[in-house]
Design a protein around this motif. Structure first.
Motif, PDB file in Angstrom:
ATOM      1  N   ALA A  57      15.848  11.083  22.124  1.00  0.00           N
ATOM      2  CA  ALA A  57      14.863  12.180  22.302  1.00  0.00           C
ATOM      3  C   ALA A  57      15.438  13.293  23.279  1.00  0.00           C
ATOM      4  O   ALA A  57      15.127  14.513  22.929  1.00  0.00           O
ATOM      5  N   ILE A  58      16.236  12.900  24.159  1.00  0.00           N
ATOM      6  CA  ILE A  58      16.649  13.711  25.062  1.00  0.00           C
ATOM      7  C   ILE A  58      17.614  15.001  24.331  1.00  0.00           C
ATOM      8  O   ILE A  58      17.724  16.019  24.814  1.00  0.00           O
ATOM      9  N   SER A  59      18.351  14.345  23.457  1.00  0.00           N
ATOM     10  CA  SER A  59      19.251  15.343  22.576  1.00  0.00           C
ATOM     11  C   SER A  59      18.206  16.401  22.129  1.00  0.00           C
ATOM     12  O   SER A  59      19.096  17.458  21.480  1.00  0.00           O
ATOM     13  N   LEU A  60      17.072  16.165  21.659  1.00  0.00           N
ATOM     14  CA  LEU A  60      16.281  17.037  20.918  1.00  0.00           C
ATOM     15  C   LEU A  60      15.742  18.246  21.959  1.00  0.00           C
ATOM     16  O   LEU A  60      15.033  18.989  21.625  1.00  0.00           O
ATOM     17  N   MET A  61      15.885  18.025  23.147  1.00  0.00           N
ATOM     18  CA  MET A  61      15.381  18.945  24.131  1.00  0.00           C
ATOM     19  C   MET A  61      16.011  20.393  24.047  1.00  0.00           C
ATOM     20  O   MET A  61      16.875  20.691  25.041  1.00  0.00           O
ATOM     21  N   THR A  62      16.081  21.097  23.091  1.00  0.00           N
ATOM     22  CA  THR A  62      16.773  22.332  22.993  1.00  0.00           C
ATOM     23  C   THR A  62      15.845  23.473  22.853  1.00  0.00           C
ATOM     24  O   THR A  62      14.654  23.177  22.133  1.00  0.00           O
ATOM     25  N   GLY A  63      16.015  24.722  23.125  1.00  0.00           N
ATOM     26  CA  GLY A  63      15.139  25.954  22.510  1.00  0.00           C
ATOM     27  C   GLY A  63      13.975  25.842  23.188  1.00  0.00           C
ATOM     28  O   GLY A  63      13.907  25.536  24.427  1.00  0.00           O
ATOM     29  N   SER A  64      12.887  25.929  22.393  1.00  0.00           N
ATOM     30  CA  SER A  64      11.442  26.089  22.980  1.00  0.00           C
ATOM     31  C   SER A  64      11.153  24.715  23.725  1.00  0.00           C
ATOM     32  O   SER A  64      10.428  24.637  24.441  1.00  0.00           O
ATOM     33  N   LYS A  65      11.598  23.482  23.008  1.00  0.00           N
ATOM     34  CA  LYS A  65      11.253  22.551  23.693  1.00  0.00           C
ATOM     35  C   LYS A  65      11.830  21.994  24.997  1.00  0.00           C
ATOM     36  O   LYS A  65      11.239  21.457  25.900  1.00  0.00           O
ATOM     37  N   ILE A 124       9.688  11.586  29.520  1.00  0.00           N
ATOM     38  CA  ILE A 124       9.197  13.116  29.383  1.00  0.00           C
ATOM     39  C   ILE A 124       9.581  13.727  27.890  1.00  0.00           C
ATOM     40  O   ILE A 124       8.759  14.426  27.438  1.00  0.00           O
ATOM     41  N   ALA A 125      10.715  13.412  27.482  1.00  0.00           N
ATOM     42  CA  ALA A 125      11.084  13.982  25.948  1.00  0.00           C
ATOM     43  C   ALA A 125      10.247  13.344  24.934  1.00  0.00           C
ATOM     44  O   ALA A 125       9.949  14.219  24.088  1.00  0.00           O
ATOM     45  N   TRP A 126       9.798  12.202  24.957  1.00  0.00           N
ATOM     46  CA  TRP A 126       8.991  11.553  24.066  1.00  0.00           C
ATOM     47  C   TRP A 126       7.449  12.539  24.109  1.00  0.00           C
ATOM     48  O   TRP A 126       6.972  12.815  22.971  1.00  0.00           O
ATOM     49  N   PHE A 127       7.037  12.747  25.261  1.00  0.00           N
ATOM     50  CA  PHE A 127       5.925  13.571  25.384  1.00  0.00           C
ATOM     51  C   PHE A 127       5.825  14.820  25.072  1.00  0.00           C
ATOM     52  O   PHE A 127       4.985  15.550  24.324  1.00  0.00           O
ATOM     53  N   VAL A 128       7.157  15.531  25.212  1.00  0.00           N
ATOM     54  CA  VAL A 128       7.252  16.860  24.738  1.00  0.00           C
ATOM     55  C   VAL A 128       7.457  16.984  23.357  1.00  0.00           C
ATOM     56  O   VAL A 128       6.699  18.061  22.603  1.00  0.00           O
ATOM     57  N   LEU A 129       7.944  16.199  22.761  1.00  0.00           N
ATOM     58  CA  LEU A 129       8.069  15.974  21.177  1.00  0.00           C
ATOM     59  C   LEU A 129       6.782  15.691  20.490  1.00  0.00           C
ATOM     60  O   LEU A 129       6.680  15.994  19.195  1.00  0.00           O
ATOM     61  N   SER A 130       5.868  14.837  21.041  1.00  0.00           N
ATOM     62  CA  SER A 130       4.639  14.628  20.490  1.00  0.00           C
ATOM     63  C   SER A 130       3.423  15.399  20.843  1.00  0.00           C
ATOM     64  O   SER A 130       2.336  15.102  20.433  1.00  0.00           O
ATOM     65  N   ARG A 131       3.747  16.390  21.901  1.00  0.00           N
ATOM     66  CA  ARG A 131       2.555  17.097  22.283  1.00  0.00           C
ATOM     67  C   ARG A 131       3.154  18.810  22.305  1.00  0.00           C
ATOM     68  O   ARG A 131       4.325  19.174  22.203  1.00  0.00           O
ATOM     69  N   HIS A 182       6.017   0.948  21.520  1.00  0.00           N
ATOM     70  CA  HIS A 182       7.392   1.324  22.519  1.00  0.00           C
ATOM     71  C   HIS A 182       8.529   0.738  21.822  1.00  0.00           C
ATOM     72  O   HIS A 182       9.642   1.338  21.957  1.00  0.00           O
ATOM     73  N   ILE A 183       8.640  -0.513  21.169  1.00  0.00           N
ATOM     74  CA  ILE A 183       9.762  -0.921  20.436  1.00  0.00           C
ATOM     75  C   ILE A 183      10.104   0.051  19.326  1.00  0.00           C
ATOM     76  O   ILE A 183      11.269   0.352  19.065  1.00  0.00           O
ATOM     77  N   PHE A 184       9.070   0.537  18.700  1.00  0.00           N
ATOM     78  CA  PHE A 184       9.517   1.535  17.675  1.00  0.00           C
ATOM     79  C   PHE A 184       9.968   2.783  18.319  1.00  0.00           C
ATOM     80  O   PHE A 184      10.942   3.433  17.753  1.00  0.00           O
ATOM     81  N   LEU A 185       9.582   3.210  19.510  1.00  0.00           N
ATOM     82  CA  LEU A 185       9.965   4.482  20.106  1.00  0.00           C
ATOM     83  C   LEU A 185      11.453   4.309  20.582  1.00  0.00           C
ATOM     84  O   LEU A 185      12.244   5.099  20.550  1.00  0.00           O
ATOM     85  N   ALA A 186      11.589   3.011  21.182  1.00  0.00           N
ATOM     86  CA  ALA A 186      12.797   3.131  21.749  1.00  0.00           C
ATOM     87  C   ALA A 186      14.077   2.613  20.624  1.00  0.00           C
ATOM     88  O   ALA A 186      15.248   2.842  21.113  1.00  0.00           O
TER      89      ALA A 186
END
Length: 310
Positions: A13-21, A44-51, A133-137
């Motif tokens: 998820a951290i690798s997707l923290m680009t641009g507006s995210k 933090i990245a999971w919450f950013v991507l889901s909100r 959480h096992i799905f997310l991880a």
């Protein structure tokens, strides 16, 4: 000793923290710092991507920590969770993951096995959290969200406990860092219309719009027959994967989730007021649960009467 900055999963998820995210992430981190709260970059990245906004993510993260405190995972052993999972009310294959045709991760619920009076809110929600959480991880397609497929033909007012359904729904729509893609209700009985009128009082408009009432013959439109279980008339032999599924959950819970959640709330005052009536060997809890069942039934009847009188 785990810390609140440890990873739950692989850090994708951290690798997707680009641009507006990335901008939302930075704003969120500043807001968390103002509250002296520390979370892992991955969470933090999971919450950013889901909100959509930093404020929405912050509100969910505050609720997330509150729920971790309330559930008190430090005192939930694997044997307690296993007891719940072996009811086989809900399964979520992880090796490999079952995916719908839209790429979302799948949860399967069997109403025939649903016996809420034998568990209680705390354990049902704790089991839900471990599966999500096992799905997310572990999943590589978690950004596609989660879809649930529920065999509904055994739903009845007898096993309709508004507070339990509300807790599970609140957890999914407001607390956990996951996108709910769709909720498929399969072979729904007529009484489901009554239950839904009650449940819709606490379901968000967005969540309500993701409800799909379908028949068995409709399922192949949404998911390959090989990916869903036989009780939904699919080809997946759930009994063949059940023990492997439990082994994955056990390893992940004991090695990752429980230590991180315990550390996250180590300085919080723990209180489990209305979520701790499940223990099967506690005579006091049993008596208390019977009283709670009567109260739940009365509240459910009042809600139903209210819906039809309004």
């Amino acid at each position: 000793m785990a810390s609140t900055t440890d990873f739950f999963g692989n850090g994708d998820a951290i690798s997707l923290m680009t641009g507006s995210k990335a901008e939302v992430r930075d704003e969120l981190k500043n807001k968390l710092a103002e509250k002296n709260m520390v979370f892992s970059d991955e969470l933090i990245a999971w919450f950013v991507l889901s909100r959509k906004t930093a404020d929405a993510a912050l509100e969910s993260m505050l609720q997330y920590k509150k729920w971790v405190t309330m559930l008190d995972f430090e005192n939930i052993t694997w044997s307690m969770l296993e007891h719940e999972f072996r009811r086989e009310y809900v399964t979520a294959p992880v090796n490999p993951f079952s995916q719908a045709k839209d790429g979302s991760f799948c949860l399967f619920l069997n109403s025939k096995k649903y016996k809420p009076q034998r568990a209680g809110i705390r354990m049902l929600v704790a089991a839900q959290w471990v599966m999500v959480h096992i799905f997310l991880a572990k999943s590589r397609t978690w950004e596609k969200g989660v879809s649930s497929f529920s065999l509904a033909n055994h739903f009845s007012l007898k096993n309709f406990y508004p507070s339990i359904q509300k807790a599970a729904m609140d957890s999914m729509q407001s607390v956990l860092p996951v996108r709910v893609k769709a909720n498929y209700v399969v072979d729904a009985p007529m009484v489901f219309n009554i239950m839904w009128k009650v449940a819709s009082l606490w379901v968000s408009e967005k969540m309500a719009n993701r409800l799909r009432v379908v028949g068995f013959s409709d399922l192949p439109e949404y998911i390959d027959k090989s990916a869903y279980p036989s009780y939904l008339k699919g080809d997946l032999d759930e009994s063949a994967i059940f023990e492997d599924w439990l082994a994955h959950l056990k390893e992940f819970y004991e090695a990752t989730l429980q230590p991180i959640w315990t550390e996250m709330v180590k300085d919080e005052e723990k209180s489990v007021p209305d979520m701790d009536h499940w223990h099967p060997n506690d005579k006091v809890s049993k008596k208390r649960e019977k009283g709670k069942e009567r109260k739940e039934r009365e509240e459910g009847e009042k809600l139903i009467n209210h819906v039809f009188l309004v």
